[in-house]
Design a protein around this motif. Structure first.
Motif, PDB file in Angstrom:
ATOM      1  N   LEU A  35      41.692 -79.811  61.358  1.00 52.49           N
ATOM      2  CA  LEU A  35      40.255 -79.948  61.141  1.00 52.49           C
ATOM      3  C   LEU A  35      39.465 -79.943  62.441  1.00 52.49           C
ATOM      4  O   LEU A  35      38.244 -79.743  62.433  1.00 52.49           O
ATOM      5  CB  LEU A  35      39.962 -81.229  60.354  1.00 52.49           C
ATOM      6  CG  LEU A  35      40.296 -81.183  58.863  1.00 52.49           C
ATOM      7  CD1 LEU A  35      40.091 -82.547  58.224  1.00 52.49           C
ATOM      8  CD2 LEU A  35      39.469 -80.129  58.140  1.00 52.49           C
ATOM      9  N   GLU A  41      36.844 -74.886  58.317  1.00 56.92           N
ATOM     10  CA  GLU A  41      35.727 -75.558  57.648  1.00 56.92           C
ATOM     11  C   GLU A  41      36.234 -76.272  56.402  1.00 56.92           C
ATOM     12  O   GLU A  41      37.005 -75.715  55.620  1.00 56.92           O
ATOM     13  CB  GLU A  41      34.673 -74.524  57.244  1.00 56.92           C
ATOM     14  CG  GLU A  41      33.517 -75.088  56.451  1.00 56.92           C
ATOM     15  CD  GLU A  41      32.562 -74.019  55.938  1.00 56.92           C
ATOM     16  OE1 GLU A  41      31.549 -74.376  55.312  1.00 56.92           O
ATOM     17  OE2 GLU A  41      32.850 -72.818  56.158  1.00 56.92           O
ATOM     18  N   LYS A  42      35.797 -77.506  56.220  1.00 55.10           N
ATOM     19  CA  LYS A  42      36.136 -78.261  55.018  1.00 55.10           C
ATOM     20  C   LYS A  42      34.939 -78.255  54.079  1.00 55.10           C
ATOM     21  O   LYS A  42      33.841 -78.660  54.454  1.00 55.10           O
ATOM     22  CB  LYS A  42      36.506 -79.701  55.381  1.00 55.10           C
ATOM     23  CG  LYS A  42      37.015 -80.518  54.208  1.00 55.10           C
ATOM     24  CD  LYS A  42      37.466 -81.893  54.677  1.00 55.10           C
ATOM     25  CE  LYS A  42      38.071 -82.693  53.530  1.00 55.10           C
ATOM     26  NZ  LYS A  42      38.517 -84.033  53.985  1.00 55.10           N
ATOM     27  N   ILE A  43      35.156 -77.773  52.862  1.00 48.55           N
ATOM     28  CA  ILE A  43      34.092 -77.706  51.863  1.00 48.55           C
ATOM     29  C   ILE A  43      34.264 -78.879  50.913  1.00 48.55           C
ATOM     30  O   ILE A  43      35.178 -78.901  50.089  1.00 48.55           O
ATOM     31  CB  ILE A  43      34.125 -76.360  51.131  1.00 48.55           C
ATOM     32  CG1 ILE A  43      33.941 -75.220  52.140  1.00 48.55           C
ATOM     33  CG2 ILE A  43      33.043 -76.300  50.050  1.00 48.55           C
ATOM     34  CD1 ILE A  43      34.041 -73.840  51.551  1.00 48.55           C
ATOM     35  N   VAL A  44      33.404 -79.870  51.051  1.00 49.45           N
ATOM     36  CA  VAL A  44      33.580 -81.149  50.359  1.00 49.45           C
ATOM     37  C   VAL A  44      33.203 -81.055  48.891  1.00 49.45           C
ATOM     38  O   VAL A  44      33.846 -81.662  48.037  1.00 49.45           O
ATOM     39  CB  VAL A  44      32.752 -82.247  51.065  1.00 49.45           C
ATOM     40  CG1 VAL A  44      32.856 -83.574  50.307  1.00 49.45           C
ATOM     41  CG2 VAL A  44      33.208 -82.414  52.503  1.00 49.45           C
ATOM     42  N   ASP A  45      32.174 -80.302  48.577  1.00 47.85           N
ATOM     43  CA  ASP A  45      31.696 -80.238  47.191  1.00 47.85           C
ATOM     44  C   ASP A  45      31.616 -78.784  46.733  1.00 47.85           C
ATOM     45  O   ASP A  45      30.532 -78.208  46.658  1.00 47.85           O
ATOM     46  CB  ASP A  45      30.324 -80.903  47.077  1.00 47.85           C
ATOM     47  CG  ASP A  45      29.846 -81.009  45.630  1.00 47.85           C
ATOM     48  OD1 ASP A  45      30.696 -80.921  44.727  1.00 47.85           O
ATOM     49  OD2 ASP A  45      28.633 -81.151  45.426  1.00 47.85           O
ATOM     50  N   SER A 282      42.667 -78.551  48.662  1.00 48.79           N
ATOM     51  CA  SER A 282      43.290 -79.711  49.303  1.00 48.79           C
ATOM     52  C   SER A 282      44.366 -80.364  48.444  1.00 48.79           C
ATOM     53  O   SER A 282      45.244 -81.062  48.955  1.00 48.79           O
ATOM     54  CB  SER A 282      42.219 -80.754  49.659  1.00 48.79           C
ATOM     55  OG  SER A 282      41.653 -81.315  48.477  1.00 48.79           O
ATOM     56  N   LYS A 311      39.437 -72.201  55.464  1.00 53.74           N
ATOM     57  CA  LYS A 311      38.615 -73.048  54.597  1.00 53.74           C
ATOM     58  C   LYS A 311      39.510 -73.944  53.741  1.00 53.74           C
ATOM     59  O   LYS A 311      40.489 -73.475  53.151  1.00 53.74           O
ATOM     60  CB  LYS A 311      37.726 -72.188  53.686  1.00 53.74           C
ATOM     61  CG  LYS A 311      36.570 -71.505  54.417  1.00 53.74           C
ATOM     62  CD  LYS A 311      35.678 -70.774  53.437  1.00 53.74           C
ATOM     63  CE  LYS A 311      34.562 -70.021  54.153  1.00 53.74           C
ATOM     64  NZ  LYS A 311      33.534 -70.934  54.684  1.00 53.74           N
ATOM     65  N   TYR A 313      39.135 -76.423  50.479  1.00 50.61           N
ATOM     66  CA  TYR A 313      38.249 -76.821  49.386  1.00 50.61           C
ATOM     67  C   TYR A 313      38.701 -78.169  48.841  1.00 50.61           C
ATOM     68  O   TYR A 313      39.779 -78.290  48.261  1.00 50.61           O
ATOM     69  CB  TYR A 313      38.271 -75.760  48.279  1.00 50.61           C
ATOM     70  CG  TYR A 313      37.526 -74.504  48.644  1.00 50.61           C
ATOM     71  CD1 TYR A 313      36.248 -74.275  48.163  1.00 50.61           C
ATOM     72  CD2 TYR A 313      38.092 -73.547  49.493  1.00 50.61           C
ATOM     73  CE1 TYR A 313      35.546 -73.129  48.498  1.00 50.61           C
ATOM     74  CE2 TYR A 313      37.397 -72.405  49.842  1.00 50.61           C
ATOM     75  CZ  TYR A 313      36.127 -72.203  49.338  1.00 50.61           C
ATOM     76  OH  TYR A 313      35.432 -71.065  49.692  1.00 50.61           O
ATOM     77  N   GLU A 314      37.869 -79.178  49.051  1.00 51.06           N
ATOM     78  CA  GLU A 314      38.213 -80.539  48.654  1.00 51.06           C
ATOM     79  C   GLU A 314      38.412 -80.645  47.145  1.00 51.06           C
ATOM     80  O   GLU A 314      37.612 -80.128  46.358  1.00 51.06           O
ATOM     81  CB  GLU A 314      37.103 -81.498  49.104  1.00 51.06           C
ATOM     82  CG  GLU A 314      37.443 -82.962  48.960  1.00 51.06           C
ATOM     83  CD  GLU A 314      38.467 -83.443  49.969  1.00 51.06           C
ATOM     84  OE1 GLU A 314      38.980 -84.564  49.796  1.00 51.06           O
ATOM     85  OE2 GLU A 314      38.769 -82.705  50.930  1.00 51.06           O
ATOM     86  N   ASN A 315      39.518 -81.298  46.748  1.00 54.28           N
ATOM     87  CA  ASN A 315      39.848 -81.599  45.345  1.00 54.28           C
ATOM     88  C   ASN A 315      40.129 -80.365  44.489  1.00 54.28           C
ATOM     89  O   ASN A 315      40.150 -80.471  43.263  1.00 54.28           O
ATOM     90  CB  ASN A 315      38.726 -82.423  44.690  1.00 54.28           C
ATOM     91  CG  ASN A 315      38.526 -83.761  45.372  1.00 54.28           C
ATOM     92  OD1 ASN A 315      39.485 -84.425  45.745  1.00 54.28           O
ATOM     93  ND2 ASN A 315      37.275 -84.157  45.558  1.00 54.28           N
TER      94      ASN A 315
END
Length: 342
Positions: A35, A41-45, A282, A311, A313-315
């Motif tokens: 990270l 890049e972390k895409i949280v939502d 993730s 990238k 993608y969270e969750n």
């Protein structure tokens, strides 16, 4: 004596399992390091960003063609779907998209919402004319886009590297090209792209099986793995048995088809002017360790100087729903990167 040997083998197996198990603390340590890469890049939502279109709107703007390509490399004609705009105002880009194991080319259209994503972006002026090449993988959608071990009748990598590429170049000679894929298709796209860097400007994997050995063991065991022979009788699972049929039971032969290994063995000069896109959910950790594979390959891409975008993608898990969100971002990336490369 026999009991002693069996006991020793059990001990070695337990030690091997303990050392190579993907503990959470190991993943968290790697994730923290990755990270910090400026390329990641972390895409949280993650959200659906495409607009819905009626069947009439889709059919008025886009054509779907079906073709069967003859090839000397397999015993079957290879089926390809082509999605393209009815009216093109400029030289189009060409994007090959490879599906996952036991999926099919239509899944890009109906599950990944390819047309909806593309038209949403095109109407917003964010992408240009793109022709989408959607091939079936062959072998009942389980070919792994690979030349089968010791089987001259099923040479799928040869078809995709040669015949499909020639078809695209003849049909769309001035187009800049990309290749990407999901799951098994992410593996195929990265492997074929790495082995044929002259054919593609952008190479992408969406939650792909991009480190074959990592599907089972820790990457640090690879140096030993190349000398190993894995008996087929140990694999009663259908997927693993098929894997052995395709790639062979010999470690060194598997590594020749392993994108993680190919990155290291390729002359870094050949990466110049090429762009890579590597994404993952993730929570895509079991059963095939796609998240773990992504961490390893992104680390290696950074080490060997690949020009890439990563990238997380969270969750998100290993689903076409996740792909329907990611493909929106990738189409923008693909358009922008090909525009920069003259």
């Amino acid at each position: 004596m026999i009991l002693e040997i069996l006991g020793f083998l059990v001990f070695i197996s337990l030690l091997f399992y303990t050392v190579t198990y993907p503990y959470n603390f190991k993943l968290n340590r790697k994730l923290k390091r990755v990270l910090n890469f400026p390329q990641v890049e972390k895409i949280v939502d993650p959200k659906v960003r495409y607009k819905e279109f009626s069947h009439k709107e889709l059919s008025e703007e886009l054509i779907i063609e079906e073709k069967y390509l003859e090839t000397k490399y397999t015993t079957e004609k290879m089926r390809v779907l082509i999605v393209k705009p009815k009216i093109m105002l400029e030289t189009p880009l060409c994007l090959v998209l490879l599906h996952g194991i036991r999926d099919k080319s239509e899944d890009w259209i109906y599950k990944a919402k390819l047309r909806e994503n593309y038209l949403s972006l095109k109407r917003g002026g964010r992408v240009k004319d793109i022709i989408f090449i959607l091939p079936d993988s062959g072998y009942n959608c389980e070919s792994w886009y690979t030349n089968f071990y010791n089987d001259k009748l099923h040479q799928y990598e040869e078809f995709f590297s040669k015949d499909l590429t020639s078809f695209i170049e003849q049909e769309y000679p001035n187009s800049k090209k990309g290749i990407g894929g999901f799951s098994m298709g992410g593996y195929g796209a990265l492997k074929i792209g790495l082995k044929n860097l002259e054919s593609y400007d952008v190479i992408a994997s969406f939650s792909g099986a991009i480190s074959l050995v990592r599907m089972s063991i820790n990457r640090r065991v690879m140096r030993i793995f190349r000398y190993l022979y894995v008996p087929k009788f140990l694999f009663n699972d259908v997927n693993k048995a098929h894997f052995m049929k395709v790639f062979s039971p010999w470690g060194y032969k598997i590594l020749k088809n392993d994108p993680y290994s190919i990155i290291k063995e390729t002359n870094p000069e050949r990466y110049k002017g090429k762009k890579f896109y590597l994404s993952v959910g993730s929570e895509d950790k079991k059963p095939y360790l796609m998240f773990q594979q992504w961490l390893d390959v992104v680390g290696r891409a950074k080490k060997y100087g690949l020009d890439f975008k990563g990238k997380i993608y969270e969750n998100e898990c290993h689903t076409w729903e996740y792909i329907s969100k990611d493909i929106y971002n990738f189409l923008v990336f693909f358009t922008e990167e090909t525009k920069r490369r003259k």
